[in-house]
Design a protein around this motif. Structure first.
Motif, PDB file in Angstrom:
ATOM      1  N   SER A 232      40.721  56.740  22.980  1.00 21.88           N
ATOM      2  CA  SER A 232      40.230  55.499  23.428  1.00 21.88           C
ATOM      3  C   SER A 232      40.317  54.509  23.053  1.00 21.88           C
ATOM      4  N   PRO A 233      40.110  52.699  23.169  1.00 15.76           N
ATOM      5  CA  PRO A 233      40.052  52.036  21.966  1.00 15.76           C
ATOM      6  C   PRO A 233      38.855  52.287  21.436  1.00 15.76           C
ATOM      7  N   ASN A 234      38.490  51.323  20.370  1.00 17.04           N
ATOM      8  CA  ASN A 234      37.307  50.899  19.186  1.00 17.04           C
ATOM      9  C   ASN A 234      37.267  49.754  19.203  1.00 17.04           C
ATOM     10  N   VAL A 235      36.705  48.710  20.308  1.00 15.17           N
ATOM     11  CA  VAL A 235      36.212  47.888  20.334  1.00 15.17           C
ATOM     12  C   VAL A 235      35.823  47.407  19.550  1.00 15.17           C
ATOM     13  N   LYS A 236      36.168  45.721  18.989  1.00 13.52           N
ATOM     14  CA  LYS A 236      36.071  45.333  18.561  1.00 13.52           C
ATOM     15  C   LYS A 236      35.540  43.131  18.291  1.00 13.52           C
ATOM     16  N   ILE A 237      34.683  42.445  18.258  1.00 14.54           N
ATOM     17  CA  ILE A 237      35.175  41.082  19.308  1.00 14.54           C
ATOM     18  C   ILE A 237      34.506  39.922  18.137  1.00 14.54           C
ATOM     19  N   LEU A 238      35.313  39.411  17.639  1.00 14.82           N
ATOM     20  CA  LEU A 238      35.310  38.413  16.985  1.00 14.82           C
ATOM     21  C   LEU A 238      35.165  36.986  17.831  1.00 14.82           C
ATOM     22  N   ALA A 239      34.905  36.404  16.650  1.00 15.50           N
ATOM     23  CA  ALA A 239      33.960  34.906  17.450  1.00 15.50           C
ATOM     24  C   ALA A 239      34.797  33.675  16.900  1.00 15.50           C
ATOM     25  N   PRO A 244      27.664  28.583  17.756  1.00 20.06           N
ATOM     26  CA  PRO A 244      28.136  27.843  18.403  1.00 20.06           C
ATOM     27  C   PRO A 244      27.501  26.493  18.551  1.00 20.06           C
ATOM     28  N   GLU A 245      27.877  25.389  19.196  1.00 26.04           N
ATOM     29  CA  GLU A 245      27.428  24.206  18.889  1.00 26.04           C
ATOM     30  C   GLU A 245      27.028  23.802  20.301  1.00 26.04           C
ATOM     31  N   GLU A 246      26.690  23.059  21.226  1.00 19.64           N
ATOM     32  CA  GLU A 246      26.943  22.276  22.266  1.00 19.64           C
ATOM     33  C   GLU A 246      28.494  21.459  22.510  1.00 19.64           C
ATOM     34  N   GLY A 247      29.097  21.391  23.648  1.00 19.30           N
ATOM     35  CA  GLY A 247      30.251  20.429  23.649  1.00 19.30           C
ATOM     36  C   GLY A 247      31.045  20.836  22.749  1.00 19.30           C
ATOM     37  N   GLU A 248      31.496  22.275  21.653  1.00 17.26           N
ATOM     38  CA  GLU A 248      31.959  22.327  20.917  1.00 17.26           C
ATOM     39  C   GLU A 248      33.284  23.150  21.952  1.00 17.26           C
ATOM     40  N   GLU A 249      34.293  23.651  21.146  1.00 17.95           N
ATOM     41  CA  GLU A 249      35.733  24.572  21.864  1.00 17.95           C
ATOM     42  C   GLU A 249      35.243  25.715  21.014  1.00 17.95           C
ATOM     43  N   PHE A 250      35.289  26.701  21.578  1.00 16.22           N
ATOM     44  CA  PHE A 250      34.993  28.308  21.120  1.00 16.22           C
ATOM     45  C   PHE A 250      35.901  29.573  21.640  1.00 16.22           C
ATOM     46  N   MET A 251      35.500  30.053  21.109  1.00 15.62           N
ATOM     47  CA  MET A 251      36.347  31.553  21.837  1.00 15.62           C
ATOM     48  C   MET A 251      36.015  32.789  21.028  1.00 15.62           C
ATOM     49  N   LEU A 252      36.237  33.402  21.372  1.00 11.22           N
ATOM     50  CA  LEU A 252      35.664  34.983  21.512  1.00 11.22           C
ATOM     51  C   LEU A 252      37.261  36.025  21.415  1.00 11.22           C
ATOM     52  N   ARG A 253      37.892  36.165  20.928  1.00 11.67           N
ATOM     53  CA  ARG A 253      38.780  37.191  20.788  1.00 11.67           C
ATOM     54  C   ARG A 253      38.066  39.093  20.710  1.00 11.67           C
ATOM     55  N   CYS A 254      38.844  39.696  21.504  1.00  9.76           N
ATOM     56  CA  CYS A 254      38.489  41.297  21.778  1.00  9.76           C
ATOM     57  C   CYS A 254      39.567  41.624  20.958  1.00  9.76           C
ATOM     58  N   LEU A 255      39.279  42.747  20.035  1.00  6.96           N
ATOM     59  CA  LEU A 255      40.172  43.339  19.102  1.00  6.96           C
ATOM     60  C   LEU A 255      39.854  45.380  19.713  1.00  6.96           C
ATOM     61  N   ASN A 304      43.275  52.267  27.839  1.00  7.37           N
ATOM     62  CA  ASN A 304      44.882  52.876  27.327  1.00  7.37           C
ATOM     63  C   ASN A 304      45.134  53.795  28.064  1.00  7.37           C
ATOM     64  N   ILE A 305      46.381  54.757  28.300  1.00  9.36           N
ATOM     65  CA  ILE A 305      46.430  56.168  29.015  1.00  9.36           C
ATOM     66  C   ILE A 305      45.247  56.858  28.677  1.00  9.36           C
ATOM     67  N   ILE A 306      44.609  56.930  27.853  1.00  6.17           N
ATOM     68  CA  ILE A 306      43.482  58.040  27.566  1.00  6.17           C
ATOM     69  C   ILE A 306      41.937  57.484  27.491  1.00  6.17           C
ATOM     70  N   GLY A 307      41.507  56.525  27.773  1.00  9.33           N
ATOM     71  CA  GLY A 307      40.219  56.065  28.492  1.00  9.33           C
ATOM     72  C   GLY A 307      40.109  54.661  27.877  1.00  9.33           C
ATOM     73  N   THR A 308      38.721  54.661  28.354  1.00  7.28           N
ATOM     74  CA  THR A 308      37.762  53.004  28.029  1.00  7.28           C
ATOM     75  C   THR A 308      37.319  52.584  27.000  1.00  7.28           C
ATOM     76  N   GLY A 309      37.238  51.993  26.111  1.00  7.06           N
ATOM     77  CA  GLY A 309      36.109  51.000  25.439  1.00  7.06           C
ATOM     78  C   GLY A 309      35.615  50.022  25.610  1.00  7.06           C
ATOM     79  N   ALA A 310      34.558  49.632  24.895  1.00  3.82           N
ATOM     80  CA  ALA A 310      33.243  48.486  25.447  1.00  3.82           C
ATOM     81  C   ALA A 310      33.059  47.959  24.114  1.00  3.82           C
ATOM     82  N   LYS A 311      32.756  46.513  24.397  1.00  2.00           N
ATOM     83  CA  LYS A 311      32.301  45.763  23.191  1.00  2.00           C
ATOM     84  C   LYS A 311      30.783  45.019  23.558  1.00  2.00           C
ATOM     85  N   ASN A 312      29.924  44.669  23.367  1.00  2.00           N
ATOM     86  CA  ASN A 312      28.726  43.801  23.534  1.00  2.00           C
ATOM     87  C   ASN A 312      28.949  41.849  22.686  1.00  2.00           C
TER      88      ASN A 312
END
Length: 407
Positions: A232-239, A244-255, A304-312
């Motif tokens: 099952s997936p091993n999850v990692k989050i990239l910022a 992050p500042e108020e009013g700016e553009e921001f994105m989180l990417r889940c690997l 995926n077909i094996i299971g679920t992975g999550a990251k906060n």
């Protein structure tokens, strides 16, 4: 025919004399005892047998095989076998060679000198059979992480038994050995069974089976099996930004690292819904511009077909430098520099800091007034002194005239 009768007589003579056979490690006092040595040869190779005597009274030397068939009698070949050849002959030595050795040629070869009694020496010939290259069986395809796979390494045709060892990279692994022999062919078959519980880190690992044997000298026969592990997936989050500042553009990417690759991604927000500014595109969560209300804990889920992975991921939105101050700073003290008369009176009665400020102002005013007075007095004194110096002569003449008139 005469040669065969002679050979038969030579074979029966030791029995008629009581089968006199002495240990090969001893030497007869008269130096007529034959000397030889054991040999080890690989299957298909050639062995050379040498028999020497220190002294000889013109007695004949003979080599015979494990079946007690005469091979050579002095320099005369007695057995019709093209593999056997004379290497050297003298009254003190008889050396022969046997090529293309087989496992059936293994045994005790006897060198005899026909004295009274007959003296013999035995050379033990060991024939090594190299094992066949090993094969690995038992792998039928991808296996889920956490399960156990059974692999078997098989080799055969060896003599004596080989050794089998397993490895995964630099890690040695123990297996269970099972052996069997073939009495007709005088060789052995060996199997080694490995039970391996796999993890996601074993995906793509190469399992190696290595066979060692004396006949291989410094070589090693190996077989390899690459294994595939589903997990099952091993999850990692990239910022996109660390702060992050108020009013700016921001994105989180889940690997999501899994096998097979994740086919589904989803973003959730704890204790609330995603804002209207949040846009989810497959594994990405983006904000056109951040607001403080976007702060919170977000979770990426990959499947995926094996299971679920999550990251906060905990998102904190900063507005100005004060946002970076401690969460509970001490309350600031506000001191008014131009209070109203009523406020000043009230402040001086109730606030020690206000009393201290007012007292400091009074002392400063008094000190300034005194300094001005001293400066004015000093200036007047200087002017008076300069005036007196200029008019000192005139003053004295006038004073003398007045005194004369008066006198």
């Amino acid at each position: 025919m005469l040669l065969r009768i002679l050979a038969l007589t030579c074979r029966l003579l030791p029995l008629a004399l009581g089968n006199f056979q002495l240990d090969s490690g001893l030497e007869d006092a008269d130096g007529l005892f034959p000397v030889t040595g054991d040999e080890v040869v690989q299957e298909g190779g050639m062995v050379t047998l040498r028999c020497t005597v220190q002294e000889n009274d013109n007695s004949s030397l003979q080599w015979s095989n494990p079946a007690q068939q005469t091979l050579f009698f002095d320099d005369k070949k007695a057995l019709r076998d093209n593999r056997i050849a004379l290497v050297y002959y003298s009254r003190h030595e008889l050396a022969i060679s046997i090529s293309n050795m087989t496992l059936r040629d293994e045994g005790n070869y006897t060198c005899s000198i026909f004295t009274m009694p007959v003296r013999t020496a035995v050379a033990k010939v060991v024939v090594l059979a190299a094992p066949k290259k090993p094969e690995i069986s038992g792998y039928i395809g991808p296996i889920a992480a956490g399960r156990t796979i059974t692999l078997m390494c098989n080799t055969s045709g060896s003599k004596p038994l080989p050794t089998i060892r397993w490895s995964k990279g630099s890690e040695e692994m123990e297996g269970q050995t099972y052996e069997s022999d073939n009495a007709d062919q005088r060789v052995y078959a060996l199997s080694n069974v490995l039970n391996l519980t796999v993890s996601w880190e074993d995906n793509g690992a190469v399992i190696e089976c290595a066979v060692n044997h004396r006949a291989l000298r410094h070589n090693v026969y190996t077989a390899r099996q690459r294994i595939e592990v589903h997990y099952s997936p091993n999850v990692k989050i990239l910022a996109s930004k660390e702060v992050p500042e108020e009013g700016e553009e921001f994105m989180l990417r889940c690997l999501g690292r899994g096998n097979p690759e994740p086919s589904y991604f989803n973003w959730l927000r704890f204790n609330g819904e995603l804002s209207e500014r949040a846009v989810v595109r497959h594994e990405n969560l983006s904000f056109a511009y951040l607001n403080k209300t976007d702060a919170g804990v977000y979770q990426c889920v990959a499947k995926n077909i094996i299971g679920t992975g999550a990251k906060n991921y905990s998102l904190r939105v900063h507005g100005d430098p004060l946002d970076l101050a401690p969460a509970s700073p001490p309350a600031p003290v506000n001191v008014s520099l131009t209070p109203s008369r009523h406020d000043s009176t009230t402040s001086s009665d109730t606030d020690p800091l206000s009393q201290l400020t007012q007292s400091s102002i009074d002392h400063a005013v008094i000190g300034g007034i005194v300094a001005v007075i001293v400066f004015i007095a000093l200036c007047l004194f200087i002017v008076l002194v300069r005036y007196l110096i200029r008019h000192k002569g005139k003053y004295c003449s006038h004073l003398t005239s007045i005194l004369v008139i008066a006198g």
